[in-house]
Design an enzyme around this catalytic site. Structure first.
Site, PDB file in Angstrom:
ATOM      1  N   GLU A 122       0.843  -1.198   0.000  1.00  0.00           N
ATOM      2  CA  GLU A 122       0.000   0.000   0.000  1.00  0.00           C
ATOM      3  C   GLU A 122       0.883   1.255   0.000  1.00  0.00           C
ATOM      4  OE1 GLU A 122      -2.878   0.340   3.172  1.00  0.00           O
ATOM      5  OE2 GLU A 122      -3.955   1.887   2.083  1.00  0.00           O
ATOM      6  N   ALA A 255       0.936  -1.721  11.025  1.00  0.00           N
ATOM      7  CA  ALA A 255       0.452  -3.010  10.561  1.00  0.00           C
ATOM      8  C   ALA A 255      -0.134  -2.814   9.169  1.00  0.00           C
ATOM      9  CB  ALA A 255      -0.619  -3.549  11.510  1.00  0.00           C
ATOM     10  N   GLU A 257      -3.071  -4.603   6.322  1.00  0.00           N
ATOM     11  CA  GLU A 257      -4.219  -5.520   6.291  1.00  0.00           C
ATOM     12  C   GLU A 257      -4.267  -6.484   5.119  1.00  0.00           C
ATOM     13  OE1 GLU A 257      -4.369  -2.129   5.937  1.00  0.00           O
ATOM     14  OE2 GLU A 257      -5.738  -1.573   4.322  1.00  0.00           O
ATOM     15  N   ASN A 258      -3.132  -6.843   4.488  1.00  0.00           N
ATOM     16  CA  ASN A 258      -3.161  -7.791   3.363  1.00  0.00           C
ATOM     17  C   ASN A 258      -4.207  -8.872   3.636  1.00  0.00           C
ATOM     18  OD1 ASN A 258      -0.561  -6.572   2.574  1.00  0.00           O
ATOM     19  ND2 ASN A 258       0.190  -7.688   4.357  1.00  0.00           N
ATOM     20  N   HIS A 290      -8.356  -3.345  14.271  1.00  0.00           N
ATOM     21  CA  HIS A 290      -8.304  -2.408  13.143  1.00  0.00           C
ATOM     22  C   HIS A 290      -8.035  -3.177  11.846  1.00  0.00           C
ATOM     23  CE1 HIS A 290      -6.792   1.574  11.350  1.00  0.00           C
ATOM     24  NE2 HIS A 290      -6.343   0.672  10.474  1.00  0.00           N
ATOM     25  N   GLU A 291      -7.028  -4.027  11.867  1.00  0.00           N
ATOM     26  CA  GLU A 291      -6.642  -4.732  10.639  1.00  0.00           C
ATOM     27  C   GLU A 291      -7.722  -5.725  10.221  1.00  0.00           C
ATOM     28  OE1 GLU A 291      -4.248  -3.504   9.033  1.00  0.00           O
ATOM     29  OE2 GLU A 291      -3.642  -2.226  10.716  1.00  0.00           O
ATOM     30  N   GLU A 313      -9.815   3.678   6.245  1.00  0.00           N
ATOM     31  CA  GLU A 313      -9.117   3.953   7.500  1.00  0.00           C
ATOM     32  C   GLU A 313     -10.018   4.491   8.604  1.00  0.00           C
ATOM     33  OE1 GLU A 313      -6.524   2.604   7.942  1.00  0.00           O
ATOM     34  OE2 GLU A 313      -5.709   2.280   5.937  1.00  0.00           O
TER      35      GLU A 313
END
Ligand SMILES: [Zn+2]
Length: 827
Positions: A122, A255, A257-258, A290-291, A313
């Site tokens: 990203e 972190a 988030e893949n 969050h992820e 986000e």
């Protein structure tokens, strides 16, 4: 964008971890609705050997050229083609050390230096690993295959489908095909990985390097909870068979988030018993949640352009806290949200140098020190505001509608409004546009004439503005009556001014109930402010309201519209305060003012805060207690450092005693470790410095190393600060170089040394990861510039003419410097 759509990628990689290179083959199936002669893909730092068109009866070579500046590979087709087109590209790339693209991460195990390789794409670094249409809206499915040494492990988004030994001694790992997804979410990694599945849900696995499995169970448990919450709340099952949470030693972000293969900094996933503090535990939970929220907001439904990055986000931020609160309501998570998200957003967005949450322009959006507080913090806060306005139930139904409608596809802000309007019948679109599409936020000025409140809205900035912007504001007012009763009023304020009728017996009014609204309030009515002070003393309003009241007051001090003396005077209403949220905010505000003000006023702040904070510590106790509230423990760690800094003898004695014991080998409680190390450095000598360095060398625990790096910024002794500055350049790993510098920028004894260090090591500091370089610049300018304003301003005027680097962050940091200078002058 060209009208060509990728449908499927088949990526085959042969990484060489000894030479940090890889060769790759990408087969890309594209669809061209109309006839095309050329296909443009993105690439960066890849050497292309060969491009071919695959057809039923073989293949045809294609001419191609690479435009490195545009990061483009242009492939000429042998003839105009339409419909399905299949390309095959052979290429070579680097396993770099830039924490972007396909990169290496170093670690040591059993006294050997070792490497692993992982990806971070990203927003636009997938092109460093394979040629692709690197835009979030160009979704496709992916088949990934990697040849590795048989003693290593490979991970990707999908589960392993097949392992096959090859004649060359390598092992070929083939992964299951991914769902339709964006390129920035693709992941692959190779290393000596070990898996720790959660005991109750074996889809969730924490992935660690050798020797770290014992730290994995905590994260696995929280991963399962986050997944369980998400599947229930969103009403959509997680589509992949596994959810890997992977700890990576070298990582620029927190972190990523893949899809199905989320990566983390080690300290944000691994839990080290007796080392990880309560605040560390909360942060781990929040980041995992969050992820995992992103697996829906971002991975399943993706912004159709980066200008809508907030759709990822803001939701991930909001639900990061929401999930923690759901499982641990006793942690007061939403109070911490106000402190760590909304407060910084109100500060960041009060600069002229700001922008709308939905970023105009879009294409060049990057997450950095300038954009993150808007997209994450402000965006998350606006969601809390809209949830407060339409109610929890409608909010949830609207989001379910949105996720179901746009699953495996892309969405814009407008699509979200329509989903929310479909379930609420409220004017969501108009309301949200005013918050998402324009920069800044309002201040409501209130005054009272008999039984009438007059409200007036105007954009709030620390420096003067002439704005005529308007917002649609859901205003709530708490009313306190003579008899001690409280009531609440709600209105939607859609014009510049509004009047509200109230009863005669109202003795005080507080605007912005529980601070759900993203705006500031100024009371033009001294009697009301005094009356509110009495309500604060009586704790007749919530901790959130007590926080907001003094925090908005302090914002006026920063504008130069109120004096620091007035703020200190108002704080007398908080002398019996015992709640976390108002107290930590007061400590920050006083600390911020201390850094800016001259000696006289510094003396006034110390003499107020030192004894006051000491009393608070006496009340809660210096030592952590098993059964206490989380927030008490967080408060203690912050206040030990603050009270010691402002000269509390008993606090200094306690912290120094614990630090001495620690140096002699006695363990201390993790919840006071950070502050004890800070005080140890603050009062320490050369022997203490050497001890810190030795601890850094020995530690394999990231949480511990971060505490030490913060302490390295806290020396009083200037010679030791200079040594620490050199240590940052020579020894601290790239990912953490900013940490001691940020700590120094909050240490009045180190601030005078920051500027010369920055200027004389500029070339080396500019080599930091771009985002981490920005954090250094943002930390230094506003405080180091106070004593040498002209020099700093001239330096950056020249710098910005010559370089693009960190420009947005430099501009906003110079504005912060200006605010500090004005505040100092006004007082
Ligand atoms: Zn995120």
């Amino acid at each position: 964008m060209q009208e060509i759509y990728p449908l499927h990628y088949r990526i085959h990689l042969k990484p060489d971890l000894a030479n940090f290179t890889f060769t790759g083959t990408a087969e890309i199936l594209l669809e061209a609705p109309q006839s095309v002669e050329e296909i443009t893909l993105n690439l960066l730092e890849l050497a292309i050997w060969r491009c071919r068109i695959l057809q039923n009866d073989g293949s045809v070579n294609c001419a191609f050229n690479v435009d490195p500046a545009k990061e483009e590979l242009r492939i000429s087709l042998p003839e105009p083609m339409a419909g399905n087109i299949k390309l095959k590209i052979e290429y070579q790339g680097l396993i770099n050390d830039k924490m972007a693209g396909f990169y290496r991460s170093q670690y040591s195990y059993q006294d050997q230096t070792k490497y692993m390789a992982v990806t971070q794409f990203e927003e636009s670094d997938a092109r460093r690993a394979f040629p692709c249409m690197d835009h979030p809206a160009r979704k496709a499915t992916f088949d990934i295959e990697i040849d590795i040494d048989p003693d290593l492990v490979a991970i990707s988004n999908g589960a392993v489908k097949e392992k096959k030994m090859l004649a060359n001694g390598k092992m070929r790992i083939t992964f299951e095909q991914t769902p339709k997804m964006s390129t920035y979410l693709v992941f692959f990694g190779i290393g000596e990985f070990e898996f720790t599945p959660d005991e109750k849900d074996d889809r969730v696995r924490v992935v660690t390097l050798p020797g770290m499995q014992k730290f994995a169970h905590f994260g696995a448990d929280l991963g399962r909870k986050s997944l369980e919450f998400s599947e229930t709340y969103y009403g959509i099952a997680y589509p992949l068979p596994k959810m890997d949470l992977i700890a990576i030693p070298d990582f620029a972000f927190g972190a990523m988030e893949n899809w199905g293969a989320v990566t983390f900094r080690e300290n944000l996933l691994l839990h080290y018993p007796d080392v990880t503090s309560k605040s560390g535990e909360e942060r781990i939970f929040e980041v995992i949640a969050h992820e995992i929220a992103h697996q829906w907001f971002g991975n399943l439904v993706t912004p159709s352009d980066w200008r809508y990055l907030w759709l990822n986000e803001s939701f991930a931020t909001f639900f990061g806290f929401g999930v923690v609160d759901h499982y641990c309501p006793q942690w007061d998570t939403w109070q911490q949200f106000l402190y760590s998200m909304t407060g910084p957003a109100l500060t960041r967005d009060a600069l002229h140098e700001t922008f709308a949450i939905e970023i105009p322009g879009g294409e060049h959006v990057v997450i950095n020190a300038s954009t993150a507080p808007i997209i994450y913090n402000k965006g998350g806060s606006i969601l809390r505001q809209i949830q407060g306005f339409i109610g929890e139930d409608s909010f949830r139904k609207g989001l379910q509608h949105y996720l179901k409608t746009y699953a495996y596809d892309c969405a814009t802000s407008q699509d979200l409004w329509q989903s929310l309007e479909a379930v609420t019948r409220q004017p969501i679109s108009d309301l949200m546009k005013s918050w998402i599409e324009q920069p800044g936020y309002p201040k409501i000025t209130v005054s009272r004439q008999n039984n009438r409140l007059k409200l007036n809205q105007q954009r709030f900035t620390y420096l003067p503005n002439e704005s005529t912007q308007r917002w649609l504001i859901p205003v709530t007012v708490n009313l306190f009556s003579k008899t001690g009763e409280t009531s609440k009023l709600s209105v939607l304020m859609d014009e510049a001014e509004k009047a509200i009728e109230i009863d005669d017996d109202v003795v005080a009014y507080k605007v912005n109930d529980r601070q759900t609204g993203f705006y500031r309030v100024q009371y033009d009515d001294a009697d009301n402010l005094a009356a509110l002070g009495r309500q604060v003393q009586a704790k007749a309003m919530s901790p959130e309201d007590r926080w907001g009241l003094q925090n908005d007051f302090y914002a006026q001090v920063k504008c130069g519209e109120a004096l620091l003396d007035d703020y200190l005077g108002f704080l007398s209403a908080y002398r019996q305060e015992n709640a976390y949220l108002p107290l930590v905010s007061i400590a920050d505000n006083l600390f911020g003012a201390y850094l800016v003000m001259d000696e006289d006023q510094r003396g006034q702040i110390s003499s107020t805060a030192g004894p006051w904070f000491e009393t608070i510590l006496h009340d809660i106790g210096y030592e952590p207690v098993q059964s206490e509230k989380h927030t008490t423990s967080l408060l203690r760690d912050k206040f030990i450092w603050a009270a010691a800094f402002w000269g509390s003898d008993s606090t200094l004695e306690f912290a120094r005693g614990r630090f001495k014991a620690l140096m002699e080998g006695t363990d201390i409680h993790p919840d006071i470790m950070k502050s004890v190390l800070q005080v140890g450095a603050y009062t320490g000598n050369a022997r203490v410095y050497d001890w810190f360095v030795q601890q850094m060398d020995q530690s394999r625990i990231e949480h511990e190393r971060l505490n030490i790096l913060t302490a390295l910024g806290c020396f009083k002794d200037k010679a030791l600060t200079r040594k620490a500055q050199q240590y940052v350049l020579d020894t601290v790993p790239a990912r953490n170089k900013f940490i001691p510098v940020v700590a120094m920028s909050a240490n009045p004894n180190a601030i005078p040394l920051l500027w010369d260090w920055y200027v004389s090591n500029l070339e080396e500091i500019e080599q930091f990861h771009p985002m981490l370089y920005e954090r250094v610049v943002a930390a230094i300018i506003p405080v180091a510039g106070i004593a040498r304003a002209d020099e700093v301003k001239n330096f950056f005027a020249d710098y910005m003419q010559k370089k693009e680097k960190a420009r947005d962050v430099i501009k906003l940091s110079l504005e912060r410097l200006e605010i500090n200078l004005r505040m100092r002058a006004a007082n």
